[in-house]
Design a protein around this motif. Structure first.
Motif, PDB file in Angstrom:
ATOM      1  N   ASP A 129       7.607  79.446  19.555  1.00 27.51           N
ATOM      2  CA  ASP A 129       7.289  78.110  20.087  1.00 27.51           C
ATOM      3  C   ASP A 129       8.559  77.400  20.553  1.00 27.51           C
ATOM      4  O   ASP A 129       8.567  76.756  21.609  1.00 27.51           O
TER       5      ASP A 129
ATOM      6  N   GLY B 291      -4.807  73.066  28.548  1.00 27.67           N
ATOM      7  CA  GLY B 291      -3.353  72.934  28.485  1.00 27.67           C
ATOM      8  C   GLY B 291      -2.603  73.704  29.545  1.00 27.67           C
ATOM      9  O   GLY B 291      -1.436  73.428  29.790  1.00 27.67           O
TER      10      GLY B 291
ATOM     11  N   SER C  21       2.959  72.749  27.810  1.00 28.41           N
ATOM     12  CA  SER C  21       2.391  74.091  27.759  1.00 28.41           C
ATOM     13  C   SER C  21       2.336  74.760  29.120  1.00 28.41           C
ATOM     14  O   SER C  21       2.147  75.979  29.203  1.00 28.41           O
TER      15      SER C  21
ATOM     16  N   GLY D 162       5.351  77.563  29.411  1.00 29.60           N
ATOM     17  CA  GLY D 162       5.503  78.283  28.148  1.00 29.60           C
ATOM     18  C   GLY D 162       5.179  79.758  28.224  1.00 29.60           C
ATOM     19  O   GLY D 162       4.666  80.329  27.257  1.00 29.60           O
TER      20      GLY D 162
END
Length: 219
Positions: A104, A122, A144, A147
């Motif tokens: 993360d 997201g 997000s 990511g």
């Protein structure tokens, strides 16, 4: 025994050498593999749901790991002494949770856009390679929508499977097979670039190795 030797003993492979090869593979993939593979999948894969189902297996380790860590905490609180099997499962769960936490942070650090815009919460209406011809990293962008790197699903399945690779070698074909299924699903559905999965795999292996070294009981 040095830490490097303990890492090698834990997983049965030269971890440092694997890291060097992995970084090289990521660089090569970003430069030459990611875009053509993403384009190929976008053009030739018309029904992505079978691949999405394969990738979804990567969602299972996180809740299972959290559950087992809670069980272990209750056992210790009640004064129970976990057996060897419970201890090994705790190592698997711990590797999973730690790997997810690290990935993360790395997603935020690298800020890579996704290969394709998917109608998932997201990550909809965001810039992507296939939809908007945006390809690259935007470090510390946040959100997000940025990511893609490293692959969280690959990380989440590799960390426990790599730990089990060392702890239960009899079933290595199963542990490896589950990783292959998830990665195939991620790439086939254009959920991730190839290099994302390589990075996720490397992260999972690294965390598994570290967990095994820290948790190994001296005989």
């Amino acid at each position: 025994m040095t830490p490097a030797m303990r890492l090698r003993r834990a997983l049965g492979v030269p971890v440092l050498g694997m890291m060097v090869v992995g970084i090289g593979a990521i660089v090569v993939s970003i430069a030459y593999v990611d875009r053509p593979v993403a384009r190929f999948m976008a053009v030739h894969i018309h029904d992505r749901w079978p691949f999405i189902a394969m990738a979804a297996i990567g969602n299972l380790p996180s809740p299972l790991a959290t559950f087992w860590l809670a069980v272990m905490a209750v056992m210790v609180a009640l004064g129970m002494r976990p057996g060897e099997r419970a201890w090994r499962l705790m190592l698997v769960a711990l590797a999973t949770v730690v790997a997810i936490i690290i990935k993360d942070q790395l997603k935020f650090d690298f800020g890579r856009v996704w290969p394709l815009s998917h109608p998932f919460p997201g990550i909809v209406d965001h810039p992507s390679f296939i939809n908007d011809h945006v390809f690259g990293f935007f470090p510390f962008h946040g959100g997000s929508s940025y990511g893609s790197f490293p692959s969280g699903h690959t990380t989440a399945i590799t960390a426990p499977m790599a730990t089990l690779w060392a702890l239960a070698p009899r079933y290595r074909v199963v542990w490896a097979g589950l990783i292959v299924i998830v990665v195939t699903g991620l790439i086939g559905a254009d959920l991730h670039f190839v290099s994302d999965t390589i990075a996720g795999f490397g992260l999972g292996v690294a965390v598994a190795a570290g967990t095994l070294v820290l948790g190994r009981r001296e005989g």
